[in-house]
Enzyme design. Structure first.
Site, PDB file in Angstrom:
ATOM      1  N   HIS A  62       0.808  -1.216   0.000  1.00 27.71           N
ATOM      2  CA  HIS A  62       0.000   0.000   0.000  1.00 27.71           C
ATOM      3  C   HIS A  62       0.849   1.277   0.000  1.00 27.71           C
ATOM      4  CE1 HIS A  62       0.437  -0.034   4.485  1.00 27.71           C
ATOM      5  NE2 HIS A  62       0.351   1.274   4.331  1.00 27.71           N
ATOM      6  N   ASP A  92       0.053  -7.466   1.470  1.00 30.71           N
ATOM      7  CA  ASP A  92       0.549  -6.100   1.630  1.00 30.71           C
ATOM      8  C   ASP A  92       2.075  -6.021   1.642  1.00 30.71           C
ATOM      9  OD1 ASP A  92       0.277  -3.368   1.752  1.00 30.71           O
ATOM     10  OD2 ASP A  92      -0.123  -3.292   3.901  1.00 30.71           O
ATOM     11  N   SER A 168       4.726   2.078   8.124  1.00 29.82           N
ATOM     12  CA  SER A 168       4.324   1.024   7.197  1.00 29.82           C
ATOM     13  C   SER A 168       5.485   0.601   6.315  1.00 29.82           C
ATOM     14  CB  SER A 168       3.175   1.501   6.305  1.00 29.82           C
ATOM     15  OG  SER A 168       1.993   1.626   7.048  1.00 29.82           O
TER      16      SER A 168
END
Length: 184
Positions: A62, A92, A168
Site C-alpha cells: 500500500h 501487503d 508502514s
C-alpha cells in the site's frame, strides 16, 4: 529484475542485544520510501528494509500502490530511484530495487519462534520524512492475530510498540537484531 533473488531467514540467533545495539545494527538497513502518486494525489511516504546488499528492498504494497515513480532514501541521506519488482496486495508486501552495491542488508529471523511477551523493536518514519529513523520498543502482544485491513483479513503479529502510518513497510525486530515482521 529479480529472478533468483531470495529473502533468507535465519532460524538461529546470537546473544540478546540492547536497544542501542539493535538500532546501530539495523538502522542502516532501514530506508524511507516515497512514491509519487501523481499531481493531484501527492506523495505516499513509508519505510522499507534492505534485504540484499545489491539493493533489494521490502516494504508494504500500500505504500507504493498507484505510484508513478518511487524514491528511496538511505539513513545516510543518499536518495535513489527505485524500480518496482513485485508485489502481493493480499499480504501487503512489495519488493523494490535500487541500483547500488555493498548496501547494509538486514538479517531476517524466523517469526515462528516468537512468543507472546518477547521484546521487539520498530524503526521507521512514524509521521513522514521529518522523523525518520525513529526507534520504538514493546512486546509481542499476540501471535497469529486475524485483523481486517482495507477489507481483507490478514494474520498478523500484534505488538504494543508505537507505530504510525509512516512506519508502514518498516521492520519489526526481535531482541537479537533480526527482522521478524514488516509493520502494517
Amino acid at each position: 529484475t529479480g529472478q533468483g533473488v531470495e529473502l533468507r531467514v535465519t532460524r538461529e540467533h546470537g546473544k540478546t542485544l540492547s536497544a542501542q545495539e539493535i538500532y546501530k545494527l539495523v538502522n542502516p538497513s532501514v530506508v524511507t520510501v516515497m512514491a509519487d502518486l501523481g499531481e493531484d494525489m501527492g506523495v505516499s511516504v513509508g519505510t522499507g528494509v534492505i534485504f540484499t546488499g545489491d539493493g533489494y528492498i521490502v516494504t508494504n504494497y500500500h505504500v507504493v500502490e498507484g505510484g508513478q515513480a518511487c524514491m528511496v532514501a538511505l539513513d545516510v541521506g543518499y536518495s535513489y530511484e527505485a524500480k518496482y519488482v513485485a508485489g502481493d496486495e493480499e499480504n501487503d508486501l512489495a519488493v523494490l530495487k535500487i541500483d547500488e552495491k555493498d548496501l547494509p542488508a538486514a538479517e531476517f529471523g524466523d517469526s515462528d519462534l516468537l512468543t507472546v511477551g518477547d521484546k521487539v523493536y520498530a524503526i521507521g518514519n512514524p509521521l513522514g520524512v521529518e522523523l525518520r529513523g525513529t526507534l520504538t520498543d514493546g512486546i509481542v502482544s499476540a501471535i497469529n492475530r486475524d485483523v481486517e485491513v482495507d477489507g481483507r483479513t490478514m494474520t498478523l503479529i500484534q505488538t504494543n510498540a508505537a507505530l504510525n502510518s509512516g512506519n508502514s513497510g518498516g521492520p519489526l525486530i526481535n531482541e537479537y537484531g533480526q527482522v521478524v515482521g514488516i509493520n502494517v
